[in-house]
Scaffold this motif. Structure first.
Motif, PDB file in Angstrom:
ATOM      1  N   ASP A  56      -1.212   5.064  10.169  1.00 39.74           N
ATOM      2  CA  ASP A  56      -1.740   5.019   8.715  1.00 39.74           C
ATOM      3  C   ASP A  56      -0.806   3.824   8.165  1.00 39.74           C
ATOM      4  N   GLY A  57      -0.074   3.019   9.200  1.00 36.45           N
ATOM      5  CA  GLY A  57       1.025   2.079   8.564  1.00 36.45           C
ATOM      6  C   GLY A  57       2.504   2.653   8.235  1.00 36.45           C
ATOM      7  N   GLY A  58       2.517   4.036   8.339  1.00 39.80           N
ATOM      8  CA  GLY A  58       3.835   4.557   8.005  1.00 39.80           C
ATOM      9  C   GLY A  58       4.775   4.371   9.165  1.00 39.80           C
ATOM     10  N   THR A  92       8.569  11.502   2.183  1.00 41.66           N
ATOM     11  CA  THR A  92       9.139  10.741   2.854  1.00 41.66           C
ATOM     12  C   THR A  92       9.334   9.268   2.241  1.00 41.66           C
ATOM     13  N   HIS A  93      10.305   8.520   1.857  1.00 37.03           N
ATOM     14  CA  HIS A  93      10.158   7.257   1.087  1.00 37.03           C
ATOM     15  C   HIS A  93      11.440   6.467   1.348  1.00 37.03           C
ATOM     16  N   ASP A 113       0.774  -1.228   0.019  1.00 31.28           N
ATOM     17  CA  ASP A 113      -0.017   0.013   0.071  1.00 31.28           C
ATOM     18  C   ASP A 113       0.949   1.300  -0.052  1.00 31.28           C
ATOM     19  N   GLU A 114       0.212   2.537   0.190  1.00 33.01           N
ATOM     20  CA  GLU A 114       0.879   3.619   0.093  1.00 33.01           C
ATOM     21  C   GLU A 114       2.080   3.827   0.975  1.00 33.01           C
ATOM     22  N   MET A 115       1.862   3.299   2.309  1.00 36.81           N
ATOM     23  CA  MET A 115       2.811   3.476   3.330  1.00 36.81           C
ATOM     24  C   MET A 115       3.621   2.297   3.685  1.00 36.81           C
ATOM     25  N   ALA A 116       3.725   1.206   2.831  1.00 36.72           N
ATOM     26  CA  ALA A 116       4.538   0.067   3.116  1.00 36.72           C
ATOM     27  C   ALA A 116       5.775   0.010   2.497  1.00 36.72           C
TER      28      ALA A 116
END
Length: 170
Positions: free
Chosen positions: A53-55, A106-107, A14-17
């Motif tokens: 949010d999993g981030g 952030t990535h 997903d977007e935060m994983a």
């Protein structure tokens, strides 16, 4: 030198994983007695440390990973301006890099194979934007500038080197 591109990339769920996908691929690449977890196993393992949010806050991630001795990982914060005209401080093994993506905030990627100022990155957010659960990840060559352009600091995480003494040596 080992060709890390032979290890299939991992797309983030997903977007935060991104952190979980990158750690999954990194564990496959560096092995040496480390766990061989799937991305979902990694998320379950560290979920209690993530945001709602999993981030994962990068500094918290760094602290949590270093405390987990099963990972045999070392981390550090590096001032980006130091690498403006130089290569990144990585060796021959894959390194996790947390940075501010020029368009997405952030990535995380995994980088390896540095030649001059260009590295190969395992990018988990591919295809973009893609669909949750359907991303495949990809390998892409990127300049050091890509990682430091919007990042005052970068976080790098590399395999801890364990020096073994030879007790039989005289």
């Amino acid at each position: 030198m080992f060709d890390y591109r032979t290890i299939p990339p991992v797309g983030q769920n997903d977007e935060m994983a991104c952190w979980a996908a990158c750690l999954c691929w990194w564990l496959r690449a560096v092995r040496d007695g480390r766990p061989s977890w799937t991305q979902n196993q990694i998320i379950v393992e560290y979920d209690k440390h993530t945001a709602s949010d999993g981030g994962f806050d990068p500094l918290t991630l760094m602290e949590v990973l270093q405390k987990d001795t099963r990972l045999k990982i070392s981390c550090g914060v590096f001032k980006s301006s130091t690498y403006r005209f130089r290569g990144l401080p990585i060796g021959d093994l894959p390194v996790l890099i947390a940075y501010n993506h020029p368009q997405a905030g952030t990535h995380m990627n995994v980088i390896f194979g540095q030649i001059g100022r260009t590295v190969t990155a395992m990018e988990p957010y591919f295809p973009y934007p893609g669909k949750n659960g359907k991303r495949t990840g990809t390998f892409i060559d990127r300049s050091a500038d890509f990682f430091i352009e919007k990042s005052p600091n970068i976080i790098l995480a590399w395999p801890t080197v364990v020096f073994r003494s030879n007790n039989n040596a005289n």
